[in-house]
Write an enzyme that holds these catalytic residues in place. Structure first.
Site, PDB file in Angstrom:
ATOM      1  N   CYS A   1      68.722  15.506 -41.414  1.00  0.00           N
ATOM      2  CA  CYS A   1      67.405  16.173 -41.497  1.00  0.00           C
ATOM      3  C   CYS A   1      67.489  17.682 -41.684  1.00  0.00           C
ATOM      4  O   CYS A   1      66.464  18.332 -41.843  1.00  0.00           O
ATOM      5  CB  CYS A   1      66.595  15.837 -40.267  1.00  0.00           C
ATOM      6  SG  CYS A   1      66.530  14.055 -40.006  1.00  0.00           S
TER       7      CYS A   1
ATOM      8  N   LYS B   1      55.032  19.212 -39.571  1.00  0.00           N
ATOM      9  CA  LYS B   1      55.353  17.791 -39.805  1.00  0.00           C
ATOM     10  C   LYS B   1      54.148  16.878 -39.597  1.00  0.00           C
ATOM     11  O   LYS B   1      54.112  15.771 -40.117  1.00  0.00           O
ATOM     12  CB  LYS B   1      56.534  17.364 -38.944  1.00  0.00           C
ATOM     13  CG  LYS B   1      57.820  18.083 -39.378  1.00  0.00           C
ATOM     14  CD  LYS B   1      59.034  17.257 -39.255  1.00  0.00           C
ATOM     15  CE  LYS B   1      60.263  17.868 -39.892  1.00  0.00           C
ATOM     16  NZ  LYS B   1      60.585  19.262 -39.555  1.00  0.00           N
TER      17      LYS B   1
ATOM     18  N   PHE C   1      70.363  14.419 -37.330  1.00  0.00           N
ATOM     19  CA  PHE C   1      71.334  13.497 -36.749  1.00  0.00           C
ATOM     20  C   PHE C   1      72.729  14.080 -36.918  1.00  0.00           C
ATOM     21  O   PHE C   1      72.996  14.825 -37.844  1.00  0.00           O
ATOM     22  CB  PHE C   1      71.298  12.158 -37.491  1.00  0.00           C
ATOM     23  CG  PHE C   1      70.195  11.253 -37.044  1.00  0.00           C
ATOM     24  CD1 PHE C   1      69.275  11.657 -36.093  1.00  0.00           C
ATOM     25  CD2 PHE C   1      70.083   9.981 -37.579  1.00  0.00           C
ATOM     26  CE1 PHE C   1      68.262  10.802 -35.675  1.00  0.00           C
ATOM     27  CE2 PHE C   1      69.075   9.128 -37.170  1.00  0.00           C
ATOM     28  CZ  PHE C   1      68.160   9.543 -36.222  1.00  0.00           C
TER      29      PHE C   1
ATOM     30  N   HIS D   1      57.827  13.659 -41.622  1.00  0.00           N
ATOM     31  CA  HIS D   1      59.197  14.181 -41.649  1.00  0.00           C
ATOM     32  C   HIS D   1      59.827  13.738 -42.971  1.00  0.00           C
ATOM     33  O   HIS D   1      60.093  12.559 -43.172  1.00  0.00           O
ATOM     34  CB  HIS D   1      59.981  13.647 -40.459  1.00  0.00           C
ATOM     35  CG  HIS D   1      61.327  14.291 -40.293  1.00  0.00           C
ATOM     36  ND1 HIS D   1      61.840  15.196 -41.209  1.00  0.00           N
ATOM     37  CD2 HIS D   1      62.270  14.171 -39.329  1.00  0.00           C
ATOM     38  CE1 HIS D   1      63.029  15.590 -40.812  1.00  0.00           C
ATOM     39  NE2 HIS D   1      63.316  14.987 -39.670  1.00  0.00           N
TER      40      HIS D   1
ATOM     41  N   HIS E   1      61.098  22.767 -36.057  1.00  0.00           N
ATOM     42  CA  HIS E   1      61.480  21.461 -36.594  1.00  0.00           C
ATOM     43  C   HIS E   1      60.416  20.442 -36.156  1.00  0.00           C
ATOM     44  O   HIS E   1      59.933  19.669 -36.962  1.00  0.00           O
ATOM     45  CB  HIS E   1      62.872  21.082 -36.085  1.00  0.00           C
ATOM     46  CG  HIS E   1      63.411  19.818 -36.665  1.00  0.00           C
ATOM     47  ND1 HIS E   1      63.504  19.612 -38.020  1.00  0.00           N
ATOM     48  CD2 HIS E   1      63.876  18.682 -36.074  1.00  0.00           C
ATOM     49  CE1 HIS E   1      64.009  18.401 -38.240  1.00  0.00           C
ATOM     50  NE2 HIS E   1      64.240  17.817 -37.081  1.00  0.00           N
TER      51      HIS E   1
ATOM     52  N   GLU F   1      63.891  21.352 -28.433  1.00  0.00           N
ATOM     53  CA  GLU F   1      63.645  22.531 -29.268  1.00  0.00           C
ATOM     54  C   GLU F   1      62.879  23.583 -28.463  1.00  0.00           C
ATOM     55  O   GLU F   1      63.198  24.778 -28.517  1.00  0.00           O
ATOM     56  CB  GLU F   1      62.866  22.136 -30.535  1.00  0.00           C
ATOM     57  CG  GLU F   1      62.677  23.320 -31.485  1.00  0.00           C
ATOM     58  CD  GLU F   1      62.087  22.931 -32.843  1.00  0.00           C
ATOM     59  OE1 GLU F   1      61.614  21.789 -32.991  1.00  0.00           O
ATOM     60  OE2 GLU F   1      62.105  23.798 -33.738  1.00  0.00           O
TER      61      GLU F   1
ATOM     62  N   THR G   1      59.100  13.688 -31.878  1.00  0.00           N
ATOM     63  CA  THR G   1      59.818  12.733 -31.023  1.00  0.00           C
ATOM     64  C   THR G   1      59.937  13.328 -29.625  1.00  0.00           C
ATOM     65  O   THR G   1      59.921  14.549 -29.436  1.00  0.00           O
ATOM     66  CB  THR G   1      61.245  12.407 -31.536  1.00  0.00           C
ATOM     67  OG1 THR G   1      62.032  13.598 -31.506  1.00  0.00           O
ATOM     68  CG2 THR G   1      61.213  11.845 -32.950  1.00  0.00           C
TER      69      THR G   1
END
Lengths: 344, 395
Positions: free
Chosen positions: B160, B320, B383, B325, B291, B302, B295
């Site tokens: 990402c 987002k 990831f 995303h 970002h 963050e 989630t």
């Protein structure tokens, strides 16, 4: 550019331990599959969940990663293709039902660099270059820039790709593998389309430190073209820029037996000095997108040991000791690279 | 070191098909997240998606791209790429010169054709027309051949954060003299592959996502593409300049393959490193495009990393909830949004937010507003612990 220190390679040949590049394992059904070592250093529970690309990548990298480089830079076109298709098969076969995420997480192309970072707790720069036949060349360029930006740093640099049953099928359907059985160096004499499949992982500890280095990366040049005249012109320029006109250089050719690509290799051989020895490596490595990483490993080893077994040779010049190796690789007739490696 | 200016931008996302349409959606707080019209998956009617509202066939016709084996991912990239190069006024001669680099990023490549790939990978019969189009590299191979680009070409996949790293690599190629100009960005299209992958990880929300909200339920997948044209200050002459790229950093969280560490070392180090390259202090950042995927894990970590670095954080939001995303495209799309913020002196709302996450208490900007901005940070985390931050500044 920079120096190679510790180098490791897991390949179809004996390149990881008890290195022997003299006696070469032939392809089986046109595939050169890696000879995997016993992986000490990777806990069994973790090892079981790893796909082949991640396993050979991490397995080859771990010793270098433990020396605490400032970052990890990997070139791989496909990463964990086997996991990718396993997950894909689950999606289709279970009609998008309840699926386990392990294959999905392992299938991301950055899984090798990520696992290396994770297992060696490396919080530095971490990047995965995936541009097919130039993935490793871009990784080398990245490391070159990193070492210019931070002259005292060191980086783990590597290239890895695997053969899975699935990408083998895809490449076979695409016409990139030979139909007739190849036994070894006869790869170059078939006058037919396609090559043999290969896989491997080569890892390097790279820094600006000349002391105790194995070899030096002098220059990398990469470009896209289908015009063999342009390749010849660029090679001429590369030779001039690196003052190789008068030198005895080993020209390490990525010739892979594919008759459609022969024009590029023929055009490049016309350009080189008659004092160059010409050697080939695809009968040892097979063809795969990041094969130039293994070619660089072979070049470092040949320069260090000053041995070049006969099976590599295409034309031999009178001069037997060489201090520089010029690798020309070509992926699918459109991606080209020149890589110059020298003894320090 | 030369200053690196942004002289052209192009974007396509669920929020609109070009830069102006995206800005319009952002100004109005209008989300592009809805049920999917074109996507073929069991989840099309169950989960919301940030789908680009043009069919693959219509994209082919619009872009005059009827090439054999071309995928939706490549078409989205082509759409944004053409807007960016026209916006910057790049000539054909410039595109074809050896010193123009193309650095793209994607994570899905041609795997948007999940069913076709399944057949090609498992069968020994005739391959489909997409046989060479599945890998991540296929997108930039297409752009290379269409525009005859001869400089350094690369594709980056750091999940990402991929396109943030493509922007960074392109800028560094210019700094090191490997390119005179770089066209940088990323793309991804919605795919059964990623939908089922993220679903298996239980991080897809069945409602429009709510970044930084206490009751967030996960992310919505989106698709899109964005490209920037980067040039050196001394080369831009009379060109229009949107912003300067002043900072960037890539760090690894080295904690878990698919979630961030408790204290967010990776995000913290990426943001801190970007400040160091930009040579500014944390309090000089006027806005953060976070970002903020929505989630449980990302938004809390963050937030903690932002508090750790900034103390009292500057205004921030995540777009987002507007685009979904977009994975490999996210860093580039959000770079365009960050630049639009600086250029127009405005910030965009983080929509769908109601209550802050209890133990961190951060509240994103809740409505569109004018704001004079000197430095904007854009975060992208992925990831494999792959964390990158960029800083854009008023030129």
């Amino acid at each position: 550019m920079f120096y190679f220190h510790h180098i490791t390679c897991i390949s179809p040949q004996k390149t990881f331990a008890d290195i022997d590049i003299e006696n070469i394992k032939p392809p089986v059904e046109n595939k050169l599959l890696v000879a995997e070592p016993v992986y000490d250093g990777i806990p069994l529970g973790i090892l079981r969940r790893m796909g082949k690309a991640v396993r050979i990548g991490v397995g080859a990298a771990l010793k270098i990663a433990k020396q605490n480089p400032n970052g990890v830079v990997i070139g791989t076109a496909n990463g964990g293709m086997e996991d990718c298709i396993k997950f894909l098969n689950q999606i289709i076969e279970y009609d998008e039902g309840i699926l386990t995420p392990t294959n999905f997480v392992q299938s991301t192309t950055n899984a090798v660099a990520a696992q290396i970072g994770l297992m060696s707790v490396n919080k530095g720069y971490n990047c995965t270059h995936v541009h097919r036949g130039l993935a490793f060349e871009n990784a080398m360029t990245d490391v070159d820039m990193l070492l210019k930006e931070n002259s005292s740093h060191s980086y783990l640099l590597g290239g890895v790709d695997e053969i899975s049953a699935y990408n083998y099928n895809i490449e076979l359907l695409g016409g990139w593998y030979k139909k007739e059985k190849i036994a070894g160096v006869d790869l170059y004499d078939q006058n037919s389309a396609g090559s043999i499949a290969g896989e491997g992982a080569a890892m390097f500890w790279a820094s600006n430190n000349e002391q105790n280095a194995i070899a030096k990366l002098q220059a990398v040049r990469m470009f896209h073209s289908e015009d063999e005249n342009l390749i010849a012109d660029e090679l001429k320029k590369f030779i001039e820029e690196n003052y190789l006109e008068e030198e005895s250089v080993l020209f390490f050719s990525g010739e892979n037996g594919d008759s459609r690509l022969q024009k590029y290799y023929s055009a490049s051989e016309e350009i080189i000095n008659k004092d160059f020895t010409v050697a080939r490596f695809k009968h040892v490595t097979g063809e795969y997108p990041s094969v130039s990483a293994m070619a660089v490993w072979l070049a470092c080893y040949i320069l260090k040991e000053q041995i070049l077994p006969d099976h590599f040779l295409k034309y031999s010049s009178s001069k037997k000791d060489f201090s520089k190796i010029l690798i020309y690789n070509n992926y699918k007739g459109i991606q080209h690279s020149f890589i110059l490696i020298s003894r320090k | 070191m030369s200053r690196i200016f942004v002289t052209g931008m192009g974007v396509i996302s669920a929020a609109g098909n070009n830069v102006a349409a995206n800005r319009n959606s952002l100004m109005q707080g209008k989300s592009g997240i809805a049920s999917a019209e074109f996507l073929s998956t069991k989840y099309a009617s169950i989960l919301p998606f940030g789908e680009v509202k043009i069919s693959t066939q219509a994209l082919k016709e619009k872009l005059k791209a009827q090439d054999h084996g071309i995928t939706r991912t490549s078409l989205l990239a082509l759409h944004a790429f053409e807007e960016a190069i026209h916006n910057s006024g790049l000539t054909n001669a410039e595109l074809n010169s050896f010193d123009t680099a193309l650095i793209g990023a994607d994570t899905v490549g041609g795997m948007c054709l999940t069913d076709e790939l399944y057949h090609d990978a498992n069968k020994h019969e005739q391959g489909s027309e997409y046989i060479s189009s599945y890998d991540c590299g296929s997108v930039n191979m297409y752009l290379q051949s269409r525009f005859k680009i001869k400089g350094i070409i690369n594709t980056i996949n750091t999940a990402c954060s991929s396109s943030a790293n493509a922007i960074m690599y392109g800028a560094r190629l210019i700094h090191h003299g490997f390119a005179k100009r770089s066209i940088v960005g990323g793309c991804d299209s919605l795919a059964k592959f990623t939908i089922n992958g993220f679903n298996a990880l239980h991080i897809l929300s069945d409602e429009p996502c709510r970044p930084f909200d206490e009751n967030r339920k996960g992310l919505n997948l989106g698709e899109g593409a964005a490209f920037l044209v980067l040039e050196k200050e001394e080369d831009v002459a009379n060109k229009h300049v949107y912003a300067e790229l002043t900072g960037y950093c890539n760090s690894n969280d080295a904690f878990h393959p698919s979630s961030l560490s408790e204290n967010g070392d990776g995000p913290y180090l990426a943001m801190k490193g970007a400040l160091e390259i930009a040579n500014i202090s944390a309090d000089e950042i006027d806005f953060i495009n976070a970002h903020g995927t929505g989630t449980e894990n990302n938004d809390e970590v963050e937030s903690k990393a932002i508090i750790r670095l900034f103390g009292k954080p500057p205004p921030f939001s995540s777009t987002k909830a507007t685009t979904g995303h977009t994975l490999g495209a996210a860093g580039a799309i959000e770079a365009v949004y960050s630049i639009l913020s600086i250029y127009n002196g405005e910030v965009y709302a983080g929509i769908n937010f109601s209550n802050p996450i209890p133990n961190v208490g951060l509240v994103p900007v809740s409505k569109y507003q004018k704001m004079d901005l000197q430095h904007v940070m854009s975060n992208s985390f992925g990831f494999g612990g792959n964390c990158s931050s960029l800083i854009f500044s008023k030129a």
